[in-house]
Design an enzyme around this catalytic site. Structure first.
Site, mmCIF file in Angstrom:
data_model
loop_
_atom_site.group_PDB
_atom_site.id
_atom_site.type_symbol
_atom_site.label_atom_id
_atom_site.label_comp_id
_atom_site.label_asym_id
_atom_site.label_seq_id
_atom_site.Cartn_x
_atom_site.Cartn_y
_atom_site.Cartn_z
ATOM 1 N N LYS A 62 -70.508 27.839 -28.231
ATOM 2 C CA LYS A 62 -69.321 27.015 -28.005
ATOM 3 C C LYS A 62 -68.405 27.640 -26.961
ATOM 4 O O LYS A 62 -67.894 26.961 -26.067
ATOM 5 C CB LYS A 62 -68.575 26.800 -29.312
ATOM 6 N N ASP A 91 -66.695 22.008 -31.587
ATOM 7 C CA ASP A 91 -66.194 22.902 -32.620
ATOM 8 C C ASP A 91 -66.184 22.151 -33.948
ATOM 9 O O ASP A 91 -66.656 21.021 -34.039
ATOM 10 C CB ASP A 91 -64.799 23.425 -32.269
#
Length: 211
Positions: free
Chosen positions: A121, A139
Site C-alpha cells: 500500500k 487501505d
C-alpha cells in the site's frame, strides 16, 4: 442497472463532491512522501502532518536522516504510534536509498517493497501520488467502502484492489482512490454512519448492512 453503469454512477458522484482531491499528506518530494505514508500506518493524516515538520526540519532527505540515530527518530515520531518499528524502518530505508539508489526513491513496486517497513500500500501511494503511475492503493477504509457499496466481496485488501482495478477505468485509478478516501471521511464514517444521508450508500449500500 449493469455493474458498469453502477460504477460509472459512483464515479460521477465522487467527481461531483471531490473534483480536485489533494494529497492529504504534506510533502515536497518522493522521499518526504514515502516517510509520511510510512508514518500514516495506524495513524491519522492530521497527526502525521503535525509530526513531520519537526522531523523534516532535521532531516528531509536520506543523507541527513542517517545522521540521526534510531532513538532520535523514534522520539520525534512517537505521536504517530508504532514508533519502534517505524523509526527502524525510516533509518534502514534511508541507508538503502543512499547506498543503492544515490539517495533517490525508486519507482517500481519491486524496488520499493524491498525497503524496510514499506509494504504494497505504501509503495502504491508513492507510485501514484508522486510518480503518476497507475496504481490503486487500498487501505482498510477503501476496503470497507468497496464492500459496503457492493464493488467487492474481497476478504482482504489485496482482493479488493484487484476488484477495483477491474471495475474502474485505469486512467481514473489515481484520482478515484483519493476521492473515495475523502468521500468516506465526510459521508461514510465507520461509526455513526447514516446511510440514508449518504449520496452513494442511499443508492448502493448492501441490504444486509442497512438498519
Amino acid at each position: 442497472m449493469t455493474k458498469a453503469e453502477k460504477v460509472n454512477d459512483i464515479l460521477n458522484i465522487l467527481e461531483k463532491h471531490f473534483p480536485d482531491p489533494e494529497i492529504p499528506l504534506h510533502h515536497k518530494d518522493a522521499y518526504t512522501l514515502l516517510i509520511s505514508v510510512l508514518l500514516s500506518a495506524q495513524c491519522t493524516d492530521v497527526m502525521v502532518n503535525k509530526t513531520t515538520p519537526k522531523l523534516f526540519k532535521q532531516a528531509d532527505n536520506p543523507y541527513d536522516m542517517l545522521k540521526m540515530s534510531v532513538d532520535e527518530i523514534r522520539d520525534i515520531i512517537r505521536p504517530c504510534g508504532l514508533s519502534p518499528m517505524k523509526s527502524k524502518g525510516i533509518h534502514g530505508l534511508s541507508k538503502i536509498l543512499v547506498e543503492k539508489y544515490n539517495g533517490e526513491v525508486p519507482n517500481t513496486f519491486e524496488q520499493l517493497e524491498e525497503l524496510p517497513a514499506v509494504g504494497h500500500k505504501t509503495a502504491s501511494v508513492v507510485l501514484t501520488q508522486w510518480f503518476g503511475l497507475p496504481t490503486f492503493p487500498v487501505d482498510t477504509h477503501i476496503h470497507r467502502l468497496a464492500y459496503r457499496w457492493g464493488l467487492s466481496k474481497g476478504k482482504s485488501v489485496e482482493q479488493t484492489e484487484k476488484d477495483l482495478k477491474r471495475l474502474i477505468p485505469k486512467e481514473k485509478w489515481n484520482k478515484a482512490h483519493l476521492q473515495i478516501i475523502y468521500f468516506g471521511r465526510k459521508f461514510c464514517p465507520a461509526r455513526n454512519h447514516n446511510w440514508r444521508e449518504c449520496p452513494i450508500c442511499s443508492k448502493y449500500m448492501r441490504k444486509e448492512l442497512r438498519d
